[in-house]
Design an enzyme around this catalytic site. Sequence first.
Site, PDB file in Angstrom:
ATOM      1  N   LEU A  84       0.812  -1.222   0.000  1.00  0.00           N
ATOM      2  CA  LEU A  84       0.000   0.000   0.000  1.00  0.00           C
ATOM      3  C   LEU A  84       0.840   1.264   0.000  1.00  0.00           C
ATOM      4  O   LEU A  84       0.423   2.299  -0.482  1.00  0.00           O
ATOM      5  CB  LEU A  84      -0.902   0.020   1.240  1.00  0.00           C
ATOM      6  N   GLY A  85       2.009   1.198   0.573  1.00  0.00           N
ATOM      7  CA  GLY A  85       2.856   2.386   0.639  1.00  0.00           C
ATOM      8  C   GLY A  85       3.887   2.235   1.735  1.00  0.00           C
ATOM      9  O   GLY A  85       3.919   1.220   2.441  1.00  0.00           O
ATOM     10  N   GLU A  86       4.731   3.252   1.864  1.00  0.00           N
ATOM     11  CA  GLU A  86       5.761   3.194   2.897  1.00  0.00           C
ATOM     12  C   GLU A  86       6.144   4.592   3.340  1.00  0.00           C
ATOM     13  O   GLU A  86       6.373   5.478   2.523  1.00  0.00           O
ATOM     14  CB  GLU A  86       7.002   2.469   2.348  1.00  0.00           C
ATOM     15  N   GLY A  87       6.203   4.796   4.654  1.00  0.00           N
ATOM     16  CA  GLY A  87       6.673   6.060   5.211  1.00  0.00           C
ATOM     17  C   GLY A  87       7.920   5.804   6.027  1.00  0.00           C
ATOM     18  O   GLY A  87       8.653   4.848   5.782  1.00  0.00           O
ATOM     19  N   PRO A  91       7.117  -0.540   5.612  1.00  0.00           N
ATOM     20  CA  PRO A  91       6.110  -0.810   4.581  1.00  0.00           C
ATOM     21  C   PRO A  91       4.734  -1.167   5.148  1.00  0.00           C
ATOM     22  O   PRO A  91       4.628  -1.706   6.245  1.00  0.00           O
ATOM     23  CB  PRO A  91       6.704  -2.014   3.831  1.00  0.00           C
ATOM     24  N   VAL A  92       3.705  -0.840   4.362  1.00  0.00           N
ATOM     25  CA  VAL A  92       2.324  -1.158   4.744  1.00  0.00           C
ATOM     26  C   VAL A  92       1.721  -2.049   3.652  1.00  0.00           C
ATOM     27  O   VAL A  92       1.828  -1.729   2.462  1.00  0.00           O
ATOM     28  CB  VAL A  92       1.481   0.138   4.888  1.00  0.00           C
ATOM     29  N   LYS A 113       1.145  -2.731   9.032  1.00  0.00           N
ATOM     30  CA  LYS A 113       2.344  -1.875   8.981  1.00  0.00           C
ATOM     31  C   LYS A 113       3.469  -2.575   9.723  1.00  0.00           C
ATOM     32  O   LYS A 113       3.288  -3.024  10.851  1.00  0.00           O
ATOM     33  CB  LYS A 113       2.024  -0.541   9.663  1.00  0.00           C
ATOM     34  N   ASP A 208       2.029  15.154  14.888  1.00  0.00           N
ATOM     35  CA  ASP A 208       2.445  14.856  13.514  1.00  0.00           C
ATOM     36  C   ASP A 208       1.258  14.982  12.572  1.00  0.00           C
ATOM     37  O   ASP A 208       1.041  14.140  11.699  1.00  0.00           O
ATOM     38  CB  ASP A 208       3.070  13.450  13.454  1.00  0.00           C
TER      39      ASP A 208
HETATM   40  N1  LIG Z   1      -5.047   1.859   7.515  1.00  0.00           N
HETATM   41  C1  LIG Z   1      -4.605   2.089   6.281  1.00  0.00           C
HETATM   42  N2  LIG Z   1      -5.389   1.815   5.206  1.00  0.00           N
HETATM   43  C2  LIG Z   1      -4.942   2.063   3.949  1.00  0.00           C
HETATM   44  N3  LIG Z   1      -3.737   2.579   3.655  1.00  0.00           N
HETATM   45  C3  LIG Z   1      -2.912   2.860   4.675  1.00  0.00           C
HETATM   46  C4  LIG Z   1      -3.288   2.627   6.033  1.00  0.00           C
HETATM   47  N4  LIG Z   1      -2.268   3.011   6.837  1.00  0.00           N
HETATM   48  C5  LIG Z   1      -1.303   3.468   6.019  1.00  0.00           C
HETATM   49  N5  LIG Z   1      -1.674   3.372   4.721  1.00  0.00           N
HETATM   50  C6  LIG Z   1      -0.890   3.815   3.563  1.00  0.00           C
HETATM   51  O1  LIG Z   1       0.443   3.378   3.709  1.00  0.00           O
HETATM   52  C7  LIG Z   1       1.337   4.405   3.339  1.00  0.00           C
HETATM   53  C8  LIG Z   1       2.400   4.590   4.377  1.00  0.00           C
HETATM   54  O2  LIG Z   1       1.823   5.109   5.567  1.00  0.00           O
HETATM   55  P1  LIG Z   1       2.687   5.551   6.807  1.00  0.00           P
HETATM   56  O3  LIG Z   1       1.727   6.123   7.775  1.00  0.00           O
HETATM   57  O4  LIG Z   1       3.520   4.413   7.245  1.00  0.00           O
HETATM   58  O5  LIG Z   1       3.657   6.632   6.249  1.00  0.00           O
HETATM   59  P2  LIG Z   1       3.441   8.154   5.865  1.00  0.00           P
HETATM   60  O6  LIG Z   1       2.306   8.727   6.640  1.00  0.00           O
HETATM   61  O7  LIG Z   1       3.312   8.217   4.378  1.00  0.00           O
HETATM   62  O8  LIG Z   1       4.777   8.828   6.315  1.00  0.00           O
HETATM   63  P3  LIG Z   1       5.239   9.104   7.815  1.00  0.00           P
HETATM   64  O9  LIG Z   1       6.201   8.048   8.155  1.00  0.00           O
HETATM   65  O10 LIG Z   1       5.845  10.428   7.757  1.00  0.00           O
HETATM   66  O11 LIG Z   1       4.019   9.071   8.681  1.00  0.00           O
HETATM   67  C9  LIG Z   1       0.532   5.660   3.092  1.00  0.00           C
HETATM   68  O12 LIG Z   1       0.524   5.904   1.705  1.00  0.00           O
HETATM   69  C10 LIG Z   1      -0.842   5.348   3.558  1.00  0.00           C
HETATM   70  O13 LIG Z   1      -1.788   5.861   2.672  1.00  0.00           O
HETATM   71 MG   LIG Z   2       1.675   8.252   8.340  1.00  0.00          MG
END
Ligand SMILES: Nc1ncnc2c1ncn2[C@@H]1O[C@H](COP(=O)(O)OP(=O)(O)OP(=O)(O)O)[C@@H](O)[C@H]1O
Ligand SMILES: [Mg+2]
Length: 430
Positions: A84-87, A91-92, A113, A208
């Site tokens: 789905l993505g990664e911050g 990874p998620v 996550k 945040d």
């Molecule tokens: N519950 C969820 N349902 C769907 N997508 C999600 C969910 N949680 C996170 N994601 C997706 O996963 C990705 C990574 O999210 P994450 O919160 O780990 O990082 P971020 O917010 O992009 O960065 P940061 O680390 O600065 O918070 C994002 O694109 C988010 O849309």
């Molecule tokens: Mg986030």
Amino acid sequence: MTIKKSSKSSLFNCFKNQEPVHEPKPEKRTTEPSMSRNSVKRISHMDISSSDDLSKSLPGSNLYVFTFAELKVITQSFASCNFLGEGGFGPVHKGFIDDKLRPGLKAQPVAVKCLNLEGSQGHTEWLTEVVFLAQLRHPHLVKLIGYCYEDEHRLLVYEYMPRGSLESRLFQRYSIPLPWSTRMKIALGAAKGLTFLHEAENPVIYRDFKTSNILLDADYNAKLSDFGLAKDGPDGDDTHVSTRVMGTYGYTAPEYLRTGRLTIASDVYSFGVVLVELLTARKAMDESRPNREKSLAEWARPLLKSARKLSRILDPRLEGQYSETGAQKAAKLAYQCLSHRPKERPTMSVIVDTLEPLTRDFDETPFVYTAPTTLESPKKEAHKVVEKDNNDHHHHHQQHDRRLGRTKSGVVHCETDLDKNLSARTDSPE
Ligand SMILES: Nc1ncnc2c1ncn2[C@@H]1O[C@H](COP(=O)(O)OP(=O)(O)OP(=O)(O)O)[C@@H](O)[C@H]1O
Ligand SMILES: [Mg+2]
């Protein structure tokens, strides 16, 4: 000034007799917390030193404890098709749970996550997130379903949010622009989430608040995610907590950046930045712009006061489809939130009351979502701020964490293989 600490033994005793935390009934008053307003102090991550401690100390939270092997199965071994993505955390992946995994588990898609052990965030942020979300439930906070705490593995299992993050919705090049009323609805939902945190018996500073941490359900209800940096608010007569500066460049309140003094008003400043992002569809921090335009808050604030200047900076993709008075009211609100004097910023509940009518005063044609034709991801410009001890003002040390650039959040909205396999059982995201 002190950072609030809770006494382990008294907390544990309190929680023994505590009623389980239930989901609140459909919201009546936005600030209504789901946890009863008893005199129980929340558990802090500092009270927990082992996985055993964690499961014992959150007995009323209804969190499921999963094994790593189970989470591997539900995400098809963290398959790339479910990514789905990664911050900054890691990874998620999308997964699917049902009562075969645990009796009584509702069949539903989830987001898993996984803490990246080499990343900028670690066990403390993971634990902070579990501990806060286990004890705080509200329609505008993302629901934590469970976690995995096994050997070196640290994972979180959330409800799946089909429309991904506000960041991807607002800045993805190939999606159709969010209509005005949807933007106001999102702002209002996120404001309700923050109001709940600020008005809890033991207030929480979220720290945040930004577009990537606002997740959207199928109806564009906004939910706050990522409590890794959340902090208990000041104790007693204290007006702030002194702490090292953490957050994301472009969103962090100037006085907090300068002094390390964190208050509830710091969240209000960040809310103002997100509101301006919603109005202008410009990013909080955009390195590709000329110097004076890089920081959205600094550039936009003086322009928010004049109706003429405002009309020039509003997102051109709205194509005039917005209420002029509504936009002016929202801009005035953002202007107040972005005040350099924290005391002059409105409270979150005043913000909720101001936004509420703005979600209703513009009638537009129904919103039809068109799936993006490309998976190109939006380029993330946000930089994490991590400053060391504020007590050591003279040795400020900033790490610009550009790891966020690796995020592939654009993938959130494509149909994953798991969706295809499970489409009979799940709601298709879009
Ligand atoms: N519950 C969820 N349902 C769907 N997508 C999600 C969910 N949680 C996170 N994601 C997706 O996963 C990705 C990574 O999210 P994450 O919160 O780990 O990082 P971020 O917010 O992009 O960065 P940061 O680390 O600065 O918070 C994002 O694109 C988010 O849309
Ligand atoms: Mg986030």
